[in-house]
Scaffold this active site. Structure first.
Site: not given
Length: 385
Positions: A322, A112, A214, A138, A212, A350
């Site tokens: 997150q 982050n 997706y 990050h 991370h 996350e």
């Protein structure tokens, strides 16, 4: 679905998906089907070989790269037993190096944002690379997701997995201390994916590691996430300013698009007009998990895709989560299926400490000192209904 007020504490055996019966059955089975397999995925510009490791167990298949610890593919079955990759990614190394918006990346040293790429620790101020407007995101422009990792496979009892290690040298990306990092990806006999993070340092530093990936439970490249329902056990979130740095407030989610205490469709909430969704062009916010920091992974959320029947639950030791709704996917990236990724075609979840915690004393601390060990665990379970 689990109530957001209910705490589900997993024992170590349950979190790993192991019972006496399943462990015994695994020992009696042919272990070759669970042995991690390695293949060449590509080479970096300097000739360094990047390998892809394949793990299979309990109906889940995970493919991870030695470059960035990247989760390149994650296959799970739908209610009819049809297996699909549910993680966005690329089919070649060059795109990961040149174009990736952190697809599947292992994030560090600090997941982050850190405001202005700067923090002060023990009287010394450290400047980090600025790669997200005025902020560091990050780990900067070359974080852990863009580094090579040493990878050791294992098959242990009923589990199969990979141990990824590297030492981030003192001063890398502006961070103090030699940081020795060990991350373990485990697939259990029930098809759960567990991530265990460990780190030690020889000098006071800040650490916030996460993954991370997706996700799109309908399948990578299948389009919008509007059909996904999210239940998230968090009554508060951290609002952000114009550059997506938290204001320091822990605001209630009630009567906002951020309220997922009861299962709601992700996409429409991200498009609901609100000061915060306008700033982020959707949802890109840290949630304050009701459970707080825990020594063992506890329940955080459930994502359901009713059409396919896929269900993903997450348990974590972390205090924050997150939620990012793929706001900056713009139709220019071609995924593993050959289809373009557009805004709102995926979501990220996350598990983490809070953004900008080194500059916000009221947030849970991310400081790691010599003699202490950073530990964090996140568990993803997959099922159908």
């Amino acid at each position: 679905m689990p109530s957001t007020t209910r705490r589900t504490v997993l024992t170590a055996a349950a979190a790993a998906g192991i019972t006496t019966a399943t462990a015994g059955a695994a020992h009696a089975s042919d272990r070759r089907g669970r042995t991690p397999a390695r293949e060449l995925f590509g080479r970096l510009a300097d000739g360094t070989a990047v390998h892809r490791w394949t793990l299979s167990n309990g109906g889940t298949t995970l493919k991870a790269l030695s470059y960035g610890g990247i989760i390149q593919s994650l296959e799970t079955a739908d209610r009819h037993g049809r297996t699909t990759d549910v993680a966005l990614g690329f089919d070649n190394l060059d795109d990961y190096v040149a174009k990736s918006p952190y697809f599947g990346g292992l994030i560090g040293r600090y997941g982050n944002r850190i405001a202005d790429g700067r923090f002060t620790l023990d009287g010394a101020t450290y400047q980090l690379p600025v790669n997200d407007g005025p902020n560091s995101l990050h780990g900067g422009d070359r974080g852990f997701d863009k580094r090579m990792w040493d990878v050791e496979p294992f098959t242990r009892g009923a589990d199969t997995g990979l141990v990824l290690t590297r030492t981030s040298p003192d001063g890398e990306a502006g961070y103090p201390g030699n940081l020795a990092v060990r991350v373990t990806y485990t697939l259990t006999p029930r098809g759960a994916w567990r991530i265990d993070y460990e780190a030690t340092t020889d000098r006071a530093t800040v650490v916030n590691l996460t993954s991370h990936t997706y996700f799109n439970l309908a399948g990578e490249g299948s389009g919008t996430i509007d059909g996904h329902l999210l239940e998230l056990a968090a009554a508060r979130y951290t609002p952000v300013g114009s550059t997506l740095i938290p204001t320091g407030e822990l605001a209630p989610v009630a009567r906002t698009p951020f309220d997922f205490r009861r299962a709601r469709s992700i996409g429409p909430q991200a498009r609901t007009p609100h000061e915060q969704t306008v700033i982020a062009q959707g949802i890109d916010h840290n949630y304050v998990l009701d459970k707080g920091i825990t020594s063992r992974p506890e329940y955080a959320l459930t994502v359901t895709h009713p059409e396919s029947g896929r269900v993903m639950k997450m348990y974590t030791t972390e205090p924050g989560m997150q939620l990012y709704t793929g706001n900056f996917l713009d139709g220019t990236l071609t995924g593993t299926s050959g289809r373009l990724y557009r805004q709102g075609d995926a979501f990220c979840l996350e598990a983490q400490h809070f953004p900008d915690a080194p500059n916000q004393p009221s947030f849970p601390s991310t400081v790691l000192r010599p003699g202490r060990t950073y530990r964090s665990t996140t568990l993803h379970t997959f099922s159908t209904r």
